[in-house]
Design a protein around this motif. Structure first.
Motif, PDB file in Angstrom:
ATOM      1  N   MET A  59     -38.508 -33.062 -93.108  1.00  0.00           N
ATOM      2  CA  MET A  59     -39.892 -32.869 -92.705  1.00  0.00           C
ATOM      3  C   MET A  59     -39.988 -31.796 -91.620  1.00  0.00           C
ATOM      4  SD  MET A  59     -39.232 -36.128 -93.615  1.00  0.00           S
ATOM      5  CE  MET A  59     -39.797 -37.774 -93.242  1.00  0.00           C
ATOM      6  N   GLU A  60     -40.890 -30.852 -91.848  1.00  0.00           N
ATOM      7  CA  GLU A  60     -41.165 -29.821 -90.860  1.00  0.00           C
ATOM      8  C   GLU A  60     -41.589 -30.469 -89.532  1.00  0.00           C
ATOM      9  OE1 GLU A  60     -44.063 -26.975 -92.197  1.00  0.00           O
ATOM     10  OE2 GLU A  60     -43.867 -25.762 -90.387  1.00  0.00           O
ATOM     11  N   ALA A  61     -41.069 -29.998 -88.417  1.00  0.00           N
ATOM     12  CA  ALA A  61     -40.112 -28.924 -88.264  1.00  0.00           C
ATOM     13  C   ALA A  61     -38.717 -29.469 -87.934  1.00  0.00           C
ATOM     14  CB  ALA A  61     -40.551 -27.999 -87.143  1.00  0.00           C
ATOM     15  N   ARG A  62     -38.675 -30.534 -87.129  1.00  0.00           N
ATOM     16  CA  ARG A  62     -37.364 -30.969 -86.638  1.00  0.00           C
ATOM     17  C   ARG A  62     -36.499 -31.546 -87.745  1.00  0.00           C
ATOM     18  NH1 ARG A  62     -39.341 -34.544 -81.916  1.00  0.00           N
ATOM     19  NH2 ARG A  62     -41.459 -33.877 -82.361  1.00  0.00           N
ATOM     20  N   GLY A  63     -37.124 -32.104 -88.774  1.00  0.00           N
ATOM     21  CA  GLY A  63     -36.354 -32.644 -89.891  1.00  0.00           C
ATOM     22  C   GLY A  63     -35.561 -31.564 -90.619  1.00  0.00           C
ATOM     23  N   ARG A  82     -43.448 -29.497 -95.997  1.00  0.00           N
ATOM     24  CA  ARG A  82     -44.090 -28.628 -95.028  1.00  0.00           C
ATOM     25  C   ARG A  82     -45.448 -29.131 -94.593  1.00  0.00           C
ATOM     26  NH1 ARG A  82     -42.588 -22.681 -94.454  1.00  0.00           N
ATOM     27  NH2 ARG A  82     -43.157 -23.535 -92.423  1.00  0.00           N
ATOM     28  N   LYS A  83     -45.857 -28.695 -93.399  1.00  0.00           N
ATOM     29  CA  LYS A  83     -47.214 -28.961 -92.948  1.00  0.00           C
ATOM     30  C   LYS A  83     -48.154 -28.107 -93.805  1.00  0.00           C
ATOM     31  CE  LYS A  83     -45.607 -30.809 -88.633  1.00  0.00           C
ATOM     32  NZ  LYS A  83     -45.176 -30.710 -87.256  1.00  0.00           N
ATOM     33  N   ALA A  84     -49.385 -28.573 -93.966  1.00  0.00           N
ATOM     34  CA  ALA A  84     -50.312 -27.975 -94.927  1.00  0.00           C
ATOM     35  C   ALA A  84     -50.510 -26.479 -94.700  1.00  0.00           C
ATOM     36  CB  ALA A  84     -51.649 -28.688 -94.847  1.00  0.00           C
ATOM     37  N   ILE A 121     -34.909 -37.080 -94.732  1.00  0.00           N
ATOM     38  CA  ILE A 121     -34.326 -37.023 -93.384  1.00  0.00           C
ATOM     39  C   ILE A 121     -35.322 -36.489 -92.354  1.00  0.00           C
ATOM     40  CG2 ILE A 121     -32.600 -35.869 -91.937  1.00  0.00           C
ATOM     41  CD1 ILE A 121     -30.591 -36.273 -93.942  1.00  0.00           C
ATOM     42  N   ASP A 122     -35.378 -37.189 -91.224  1.00  0.00           N
ATOM     43  CA  ASP A 122     -36.159 -36.679 -90.090  1.00  0.00           C
ATOM     44  C   ASP A 122     -35.424 -37.048 -88.804  1.00  0.00           C
ATOM     45  OD1 ASP A 122     -38.174 -35.360 -88.767  1.00  0.00           O
ATOM     46  OD2 ASP A 122     -39.792 -36.609 -89.552  1.00  0.00           O
ATOM     47  N   ASP A 123     -35.860 -36.468 -87.686  1.00  0.00           N
ATOM     48  CA  ASP A 123     -35.162 -36.765 -86.433  1.00  0.00           C
ATOM     49  C   ASP A 123     -35.534 -38.140 -85.894  1.00  0.00           C
ATOM     50  OD1 ASP A 123     -37.756 -35.861 -85.791  1.00  0.00           O
ATOM     51  OD2 ASP A 123     -37.125 -35.091 -83.838  1.00  0.00           O
ATOM     52  N   VAL A 124     -36.846 -38.448 -85.918  1.00  0.00           N
ATOM     53  CA  VAL A 124     -37.328 -39.677 -85.290  1.00  0.00           C
ATOM     54  C   VAL A 124     -38.213 -40.466 -86.257  1.00  0.00           C
ATOM     55  CG1 VAL A 124     -38.758 -40.605 -83.416  1.00  0.00           C
ATOM     56  CG2 VAL A 124     -37.243 -38.667 -82.962  1.00  0.00           C
ATOM     57  N   LEU A 125     -37.980 -41.769 -86.335  1.00  0.00           N
ATOM     58  CA  LEU A 125     -38.887 -42.683 -87.038  1.00  0.00           C
ATOM     59  C   LEU A 125     -39.717 -43.372 -85.959  1.00  0.00           C
ATOM     60  CD1 LEU A 125     -39.894 -44.275 -89.533  1.00  0.00           C
ATOM     61  CD2 LEU A 125     -37.963 -45.842 -89.189  1.00  0.00           C
ATOM     62  N   ALA A 126     -41.001 -43.026 -85.904  1.00  0.00           N
ATOM     63  CA  ALA A 126     -41.885 -43.612 -84.896  1.00  0.00           C
ATOM     64  C   ALA A 126     -42.837 -44.593 -85.598  1.00  0.00           C
ATOM     65  CB  ALA A 126     -42.593 -42.515 -84.129  1.00  0.00           C
ATOM     66  N   THR A 127     -44.074 -44.168 -85.866  1.00  0.00           N
ATOM     67  CA  THR A 127     -44.989 -45.070 -86.585  1.00  0.00           C
ATOM     68  C   THR A 127     -44.664 -45.143 -88.074  1.00  0.00           C
ATOM     69  OG1 THR A 127     -46.589 -43.361 -87.175  1.00  0.00           O
ATOM     70  CG2 THR A 127     -46.864 -44.400 -85.017  1.00  0.00           C
ATOM     71  N   GLY A 128     -43.875 -44.194 -88.549  1.00  0.00           N
ATOM     72  CA  GLY A 128     -43.538 -44.164 -89.967  1.00  0.00           C
ATOM     73  C   GLY A 128     -44.561 -43.430 -90.826  1.00  0.00           C
ATOM     74  N   GLY A 129     -45.603 -42.915 -90.203  1.00  0.00           N
ATOM     75  CA  GLY A 129     -46.649 -42.225 -90.976  1.00  0.00           C
ATOM     76  C   GLY A 129     -46.113 -41.030 -91.748  1.00  0.00           C
ATOM     77  N   THR A 130     -45.321 -40.211 -91.067  1.00  0.00           N
ATOM     78  CA  THR A 130     -44.763 -39.014 -91.704  1.00  0.00           C
ATOM     79  C   THR A 130     -43.829 -39.401 -92.847  1.00  0.00           C
ATOM     80  OG1 THR A 130     -44.816 -37.938 -89.533  1.00  0.00           O
ATOM     81  CG2 THR A 130     -43.507 -36.866 -91.257  1.00  0.00           C
ATOM     82  N   ALA A 131     -42.961 -40.371 -92.578  1.00  0.00           N
ATOM     83  CA  ALA A 131     -41.971 -40.757 -93.588  1.00  0.00           C
ATOM     84  C   ALA A 131     -42.632 -41.450 -94.776  1.00  0.00           C
ATOM     85  CB  ALA A 131     -40.922 -41.673 -92.948  1.00  0.00           C
TER      86      ALA A 131
HETATM   87  C1  PRP Z   1     -42.405 -35.960 -84.927  1.00  0.00           C
HETATM   88  C2  PRP Z   1     -41.004 -36.293 -85.387  1.00  0.00           C
HETATM   89  C3  PRP Z   1     -41.246 -36.956 -86.720  1.00  0.00           C
HETATM   90  C4  PRP Z   1     -42.592 -37.646 -86.524  1.00  0.00           C
HETATM   91  C5  PRP Z   1     -42.392 -39.116 -86.293  1.00  0.00           C
HETATM   92  O1  PRP Z   1     -42.794 -34.768 -85.555  1.00  0.00           O
HETATM   93  O2  PRP Z   1     -40.216 -35.109 -85.544  1.00  0.00           O
HETATM   94  O3  PRP Z   1     -41.380 -35.984 -87.767  1.00  0.00           O
HETATM   95  O4  PRP Z   1     -43.190 -37.053 -85.357  1.00  0.00           O
HETATM   96  O5  PRP Z   1     -43.616 -39.760 -86.066  1.00  0.00           O
HETATM   97  P1  PRP Z   1     -44.230 -40.839 -87.031  1.00  0.00           P
HETATM   98  O6  PRP Z   1     -43.121 -41.756 -87.492  1.00  0.00           O
HETATM   99  O7  PRP Z   1     -45.217 -41.539 -86.164  1.00  0.00           O
HETATM  100  O8  PRP Z   1     -44.880 -40.131 -88.191  1.00  0.00           O
HETATM  101  P2  PRP Z   1     -44.033 -33.879 -85.117  1.00  0.00           P
HETATM  102  O9  PRP Z   1     -45.151 -34.136 -86.070  1.00  0.00           O
HETATM  103  O10 PRP Z   1     -44.319 -34.118 -83.675  1.00  0.00           O
HETATM  104  O11 PRP Z   1     -43.642 -32.368 -85.315  1.00  0.00           O
HETATM  105  P3  PRP Z   1     -42.340 -31.457 -85.345  1.00  0.00           P
HETATM  106  O12 PRP Z   1     -41.240 -32.122 -86.093  1.00  0.00           O
HETATM  107  O13 PRP Z   1     -42.853 -30.262 -86.049  1.00  0.00           O
HETATM  108  O14 PRP Z   1     -41.939 -31.180 -83.913  1.00  0.00           O
END
Ligand code: PRP
Ligand code: MG
Length: 175
Positions: A59-63, A82-84, A121-131
């Protein structure tokens, strides 16, 4: 292996109140800059993958920074999520809710063969919305999501529940 996890703890910098008050930002740039630690993290993520993978989606960008070297390690291709508005198309898109407003991600579905085995793959799993949005988008495009890997899981935000039914692997879980 315990060594790799310790290095992540040491090299992911905690930044309070960034990008806004109340948020603890996890800055992975010190980890990326450490040649030995970064290589060990990539090798560890790749070693934990179970079974064949055709594509690694990042996932863009850090992923992107993690997905691409893991793909090379696994002998797989890379699928940029990618982001839209960044891909020329034809694209497939998925929108998801943020705290304020919505976000949209896109892929080129032509690069996803039917039934392709995809690791997300992504760097951080937070709320999980992105994943969760990434999984929904990939499945809609005919991919088989074999699992998801993250460097860090922020357990308190409950992201894992939104990925129910898919194997989730994290190197470091933060309560
Ligand atoms: C951060 C992080 C994950 C996402 C996790 O990305 O890199 O992709 O948030 O959050 P979530 O689990 O709540 O969806 P961010 O959108 O800040 O952008 P970046 O990777 O482009 O820095
Ligand atoms: Mg991100």
């Amino acid at each position: 292996r315990a060594d790799v996890l310790r290095r992540i703890d040491e090299l992911v910098r905690l930044v309070p109140d960034y990008p806004k008050p109340g948020v603890m930002f996890r800055d992975i740039t010190p980890l990326l800059a450490d040649a030995a630690a970064f290589a060990a993290v990539i090798a560890e993520i790749a070693a934990r993958v179970d079974g064949p993978v055709d594509l690694v989606a990042g996932m863009e960008a850090r992923g992107f920074l993690i997905a691409a070297p893991v793909a090379v390690a696994l002998g797989a291709g890379v699928l940029p999520v990618r982001k839209a508005g960044k891909l020329p198309g034809p694209t497939a898109a998925e929108s998801y809710d943020l705290e304020y407003g919505t976000a949209t991600i896109e892929i080129h579905p032509a690069t996803v063969p039917a039934g392709a085995r995809v690791l997300v793959i992504d760097d951080v799993l937070a709320t999980g919305g992105t994943a969760a949005a990434t999984v929904a988008l990939l499945e809609r495009c005919g991919a088989h999501v074999v699992g998801l890997s993250f460097l860090v899981e922020l357990e308190a935000l409950g992201g894992r529940e939104r990925l129910a039914g898919h194997p989730v692997d994290v190197l470091v879980a933060v309560p």
